[in-house]
Design an enzyme around this catalytic site. Sequence first.
Site, PDB file in Angstrom:
ATOM      1  N   HIS A  78       0.819  -1.221   0.000  1.00 50.79           N
ATOM      2  CA  HIS A  78       0.000   0.000   0.000  1.00 50.79           C
ATOM      3  C   HIS A  78       0.855   1.274   0.000  1.00 50.79           C
ATOM      4  O   HIS A  78       0.340   2.368   0.234  1.00 50.79           O
ATOM      5  CB  HIS A  78      -0.923   0.016   1.225  1.00 50.79           C
ATOM      6  CG  HIS A  78      -0.197  -0.018   2.541  1.00 50.79           C
ATOM      7  ND1 HIS A  78      -0.465  -0.959   3.521  1.00 50.79           N
ATOM      8  CD2 HIS A  78       0.792   0.758   3.055  1.00 50.79           C
ATOM      9  CE1 HIS A  78       0.321  -0.753   4.555  1.00 50.79           C
ATOM     10  NE2 HIS A  78       1.093   0.298   4.290  1.00 50.79           N
ATOM     11  N   SER A  79       2.128   1.177  -0.281  1.00 49.14           N
ATOM     12  CA  SER A  79       3.075   2.277  -0.101  1.00 49.14           C
ATOM     13  C   SER A  79       2.757   3.521  -0.927  1.00 49.14           C
ATOM     14  O   SER A  79       2.715   3.477  -2.159  1.00 49.14           O
ATOM     15  CB  SER A  79       4.485   1.794  -0.451  1.00 49.14           C
ATOM     16  OG  SER A  79       5.400   2.873  -0.467  1.00 49.14           O
TER      17      SER A  79
END
Length: 331
Positions: A78-79
Amino acid sequence: MPGFWSVFRFPRFRLASFPTPLESAPRLGERLGLKLYVKRDDVMELALGGNKVRKLEFLLGDALARGADTLITTGAYHSNHARLTAAAGVKAGLDVYLVLTPPGTPEPQGNLLLDKMLGARIMEAERDAARAMEDLAARLREEGRKPYVIPAGGASPVGVLGYVAAALEIMEQAERQGWKPSYVFMADGTCAMHAGLLLGLRLLGADDVEVVGISVSRDRHTASQRIAGLIEQASQLLRVENPVRSSDIVVFDDYIYGSYGSIVGEVVETMKLAARTEALILDPVYTGKAMHGLVDLAGKGYVEKNSRVIFIHSGGTPIPFQYSSRVAGYF
């Protein structure tokens, strides 16, 4: 103050227009008994924006000055940092490799969907992402490429410079509006934002502004040590005496809720509060936990009543969509 200006001598690749807005949040502030302002670093042109853009301007400036043709970095599935590195690479004409790890899933949604849309080359690593990046860089060098490795979150002395510069932007905006902050709150992930802003404020002589980090992953001691190390390294890079005392580093680790990336009802309730009082869209991993920490600490009296507080909205707009089913489960 004189040592501060050296930050602007470093190479910088422009990715966004600054300043970002510093806006009042009166309805939420009234609920908390504060004069609350939000630094909208979620409002930028580059790929939905976020705090990593400020770091990447200096990191890309350094990469291009070194003749790099490829960027390599890492982050969770999810960076935000991975998404913005992919976007920055497009703008600079550089190839981008992302070494992605848990938490999260490799389903193409949220930030990960955007990574793919931006054309990043994605590798997966269950553990030791730093080693995977170095192995990849070595292979690319053998092929005649010139890779530039960026640590998770852009948390390097060069990356820290982004928020050293932002300290001046924030203080000038507040001064033009006729006030001065007493506190600045933010999420602490890889801690470079905290390190840069604290260093910048102290170099500007703003010794009475308390910078408060709400950790989303590390215990208080580890996060504080990391911030101290980044500040010392950035001070050496700037060739200034480190003005930050250990007592200046304030981190709370009460709001991690078990592990990095955990999605919990308490944080979703705070996300709803911010949305329904100020139309602020927060995420459940970073900004939601940071705002939850501010709400709780204000309620406990840690933050002085009616004081002026800046909350750094560091972005993360795609993350609620990446965890939509888990977030919606609390509605």
